[in-house]
Design an enzyme around this catalytic site. Sequence first.
Site, mmCIF file in Angstrom:
data_model
loop_
_atom_site.group_PDB
_atom_site.id
_atom_site.type_symbol
_atom_site.label_atom_id
_atom_site.label_comp_id
_atom_site.label_asym_id
_atom_site.label_seq_id
_atom_site.Cartn_x
_atom_site.Cartn_y
_atom_site.Cartn_z
ATOM 1 N N GLY A 169 -22.375 26.362 -0.965
ATOM 2 C CA GLY A 169 -22.673 25.983 0.411
ATOM 3 C C GLY A 169 -21.401 25.581 1.134
ATOM 4 O O GLY A 169 -20.327 25.478 0.528
ATOM 5 N N GLY A 184 -19.870 22.350 -0.201
ATOM 6 C CA GLY A 184 -19.406 22.564 -1.561
ATOM 7 C C GLY A 184 -18.127 23.372 -1.641
ATOM 8 O O GLY A 184 -17.196 23.016 -2.375
ATOM 9 N N TYR A 200 -38.430 15.168 3.806
ATOM 10 C CA TYR A 200 -37.028 15.341 3.413
ATOM 11 C C TYR A 200 -36.357 13.984 3.211
ATOM 12 O O TYR A 200 -35.711 13.737 2.185
ATOM 13 C CB TYR A 200 -36.282 16.139 4.479
ATOM 14 C CG TYR A 200 -34.781 16.119 4.310
ATOM 15 C CD1 TYR A 200 -34.171 16.771 3.252
ATOM 16 C CD2 TYR A 200 -33.963 15.421 5.214
ATOM 17 C CE1 TYR A 200 -32.790 16.734 3.072
ATOM 18 C CE2 TYR A 200 -32.594 15.386 5.052
ATOM 19 C CZ TYR A 200 -32.010 16.044 3.987
ATOM 20 O OH TYR A 200 -30.643 16.000 3.818
ATOM 21 N N ARG A 234 -27.229 12.087 18.077
ATOM 22 C CA ARG A 234 -26.868 12.152 16.669
ATOM 23 C C ARG A 234 -25.382 11.821 16.514
ATOM 24 O O ARG A 234 -24.624 11.801 17.476
ATOM 25 C CB ARG A 234 -27.143 13.555 16.095
ATOM 26 C CG ARG A 234 -28.604 14.003 16.172
ATOM 27 C CD ARG A 234 -29.477 13.218 15.221
ATOM 28 N NE ARG A 234 -30.849 13.720 15.197
ATOM 29 C CZ ARG A 234 -31.838 13.245 15.959
ATOM 30 N NH1 ARG A 234 -31.589 12.251 16.821
ATOM 31 N NH2 ARG A 234 -33.059 13.740 15.854
#
Length: 384
Positions: free
Chosen positions: A12, A15, A189, A257
Amino acid sequence: MAQKVLITGGLGFIGLALARTLVRRGMTVRLLDNLSPQIHGVDPQLELGALLEKHHVEVMRGDVCERRDWVLALRDVSSVVHLAAETGTGQSMYRIGDYTSTNVMGTALLLDVLTNDLHGVKKLVLASSRSVYGEGAYHCAGCGPVYPPMRSLGGLQASQWEPRCPVCGGTIQPVATPETARTSPASVYAATKLAQEDLVRIVANALGIPFLIFRLQNVYGEGQSLNNPYTGILSIFSNRIRQGKEIVLFEDGQESRDFVHVSDVVEAMTLGLTSDGGDGLTLNVGSGAQVSVEMIAQSLKQQFRDSSAPVLVSGQYRLGDIRHNYADLSAIRQFLAFSPKVPLEEGMARFVRWVKTQPIIQNGTEDGLDRANRELIERGLMKA
């Protein structure tokens, strides 16, 4: 002998970015990934570049839900960075079994192997999420610090977007959320991420393995999946702009956010791996600033130099979404001497330059966002 680090979800974008940094520091990395089609596409075209030319990089295709894959992946590694997870608030509300299996049981299997098999793991790093806080911290002029509960369906149906004080019912303002804030998951989640944290904390302490839990804010950056409609609004909005489609904002577009560039996340994780300053702690990783979703949409349009894609405030909502949340970074500054280095404007410019090198989803084809929204509406989890 160089330290060997196992990175789950290693193909990903977080990663791979982490792997490149660790390789530059002389470490050996093993990347475990199941190459999920939702993230990597049906025919993965991985931007591994020169990384795989290194002799001290291994790639292992495997599943964190399979114990035998964990046994193989953990051989001769000294540290584990556990990134692999099903992500996405909305989707988690109807793929409950999948999210619980991957996120909770996958982590339980890791800890089961560490408990019952021989291994050389001396550090465990877990990527958790700011979603465990739910709405996070707010301040009421009359009541002081407060933590509002999950917004009600009735309130959302009435377009009452802003949380109210749970004590007096008055107006409240979001403030930076510290790690000591109450956890209050508002989605499946989020619940699975909090369960991961508890499992790691309990078992690692019992085994005497140093561990570190990072609660990541909204991570963005070059290499982010453009296929997965559940991995971030920058990817979603960028796809819409390039297709000439409207950018549809949920609620009134003023939900906010905390956006942190992937390189800053990698820096935090590298500090956690290479020092003991954060051992045993749970630390926020973010920019420490709140930005509205509408501002992100307008800024992306400017970065792409495109004025054809209209920005529409829809009044739609999704159950499980929060209104505001941004990170208090005091603890990570104190224990790991970490401060984010990439301002949002610079990070977005880098992201947009990368996006322009990627293929555009053809017009006339239902993209991931359209499909995701349709699935939520069919299940009553999103306003039509």
